[in-house]
Design an enzyme around this catalytic site. Structure first.
Site, short mmCIF file in Angstrom:
data_model
loop_
_atom_site.label_atom_id
_atom_site.label_comp_id
_atom_site.label_asym_id
_atom_site.label_seq_id
_atom_site.Cartn_x
_atom_site.Cartn_y
_atom_site.Cartn_z
N ASP A 170 25.36 45.92 90.94
CA ASP A 170 26.22 45.89 89.76
C ASP A 170 26.69 47.30 89.38
OD1 ASP A 170 27.59 44.71 87.72
OD2 ASP A 170 25.86 44.37 86.43
N ASN A 205 31.73 34.77 89.68
CA ASN A 205 32.77 35.78 89.93
C ASN A 205 34.15 35.15 90.12
OD1 ASN A 205 30.68 38.10 91.86
ND2 ASN A 205 31.10 38.02 89.68
C1 FPP Z 1 29.40 44.04 90.50
O1 FPP Z 1 30.14 45.10 89.98
C2 FPP Z 1 29.67 43.88 91.88
C3 FPP Z 1 30.29 42.82 92.44
C4 FPP Z 1 30.79 41.67 91.67
C5 FPP Z 1 30.55 42.75 93.87
C6 FPP Z 1 29.66 43.54 94.76
C7 FPP Z 1 30.42 43.76 95.98
C8 FPP Z 1 30.36 44.83 96.80
C9 FPP Z 1 29.42 45.94 96.67
C10 FPP Z 1 31.31 44.95 97.93
C11 FPP Z 1 31.54 43.76 98.78
C12 FPP Z 1 30.33 43.23 99.44
C13 FPP Z 1 30.13 43.13 100.77
C14 FPP Z 1 28.94 42.40 101.29
C15 FPP Z 1 31.02 43.73 101.77
P1 FPP Z 1 31.08 44.83 88.75
O2 FPP Z 1 32.47 44.66 89.26
O3 FPP Z 1 30.59 43.68 87.94
O4 FPP Z 1 30.95 46.17 87.97
P2 FPP Z 1 31.00 46.36 86.39
O5 FPP Z 1 29.83 45.59 85.80
O6 FPP Z 1 30.85 47.83 86.24
O7 FPP Z 1 32.32 45.84 85.93
#
Ligand code: FPP
Length: 233
Positions: free
Chosen positions: A20, A68
């Protein structure tokens, strides 16, 4: 040095990550959120390599939750395309390093080209036994448990814990010894709720793109100090 770390981590079979904080990492740099996810993929590569180098066999990562899907369409498309590119680019590396890919979640949601790449990476790595990368895609733990409960109806008698576990997406993977969540929130957000029964939980303020091998070692050191009693005295 690595030998010492391996000794320290010898009781760990499975580590899971809730990655996250990509969006906030980008925002704090006045960048679009998608660059945060892109940096998140770089971190994922560094961290998986470091985990395997420490002799830990199974890694799970929460890449895309069923919730998501409520994000703006642009961001969903970007995340799906990042996953696709990652699998395409890394497949040779998975094969060379004998890493078996596993996926958990409702994969029917994804476009055909993404499903094809997932199928290809499953097929080409299915024989590997010593390193496993389990990617949660369109995954929700409550859905996983319901799905298992419905499958259980086909059993003629009351089923055992072991039989129930075999109906989860993680049937070939032990429960995580530790679950690490970056980004400051202290919750599991529908991730591995059944499997997490005795997992040690680590909630870190650091944002996922800033997580690194050094941060991993701090977590592993702290894990080494915890007493796991599994309900016993
Ligand atoms: C949360 O950050 C992260 C995600 C929803 C996606 C995680 C994905 C990756 C690291 C890349 C893709 C994965 C692979 C396996 C290639 P957020 O967007 O919720 O961050 P925030 O809470 O700061 O808004």
């Amino acid at each position: 040095m690595l030998k010492d770390l391996k000794k320290q981590t010898s009781s760990i079979s499975h580590i899971a990550f809730i990655m996250d904080g990509n969006g906030r990492w980008a925002k704090s740099r006045l960048m679009p959120r998608k660059l945060g996810h892109k940096k998140g993929v770089e971190t994922l590569k560094e961290v998986t390599e470091a985990v395997y180098a420490r002799g830990i066999k199974h890694i799970s990562v929460y890449a895309f939750s069923s919730e998501n899907k409520q994000r703006p369409e642009d961001e969903i498309k970007n995340l799906v395309s990042l996953v696709k590119e990652y699998l395409k680019k890394e497949l040779e590396n998975f094969i060379e390093n004998e890493i078996r890919l596993e996926f958990m979640g409702d994969l029917d949601y994804f476009p055909k080209d993404t499903q094809d790449i997932i199928g290809d990476s499953l097929e080409k790595t299915k024989h590997f036994k010593n390193k496993v990368l389990n990617i949660a895609l369109n995954y929700g733990s409550q859905d996983e448990i319901l799905r298992a409960a419905n499958l259980a109806k086909k059993f003629p008698n009351e089923i055992t814990k072991e039989e129930f576990y075999s109906l989860l997406y993680t049937s070939n993977i032990p429960p995580p010894d530790l679950i690490v969540r970056t980004g400051g929130d202290k919750r599991l957000s529908n991730f591995m709720l059944y499997q997490a029964a005795y997992s040690e939980l680590f909630f870190l303020d650091i944002l996922w793109p800033d997580f690194s091998e050094t941060e991993l070692d701090k977590v592993l050191e702290e894990f080494g100090k915890r007493q796991r009693r599994f309900g016993k005295v």
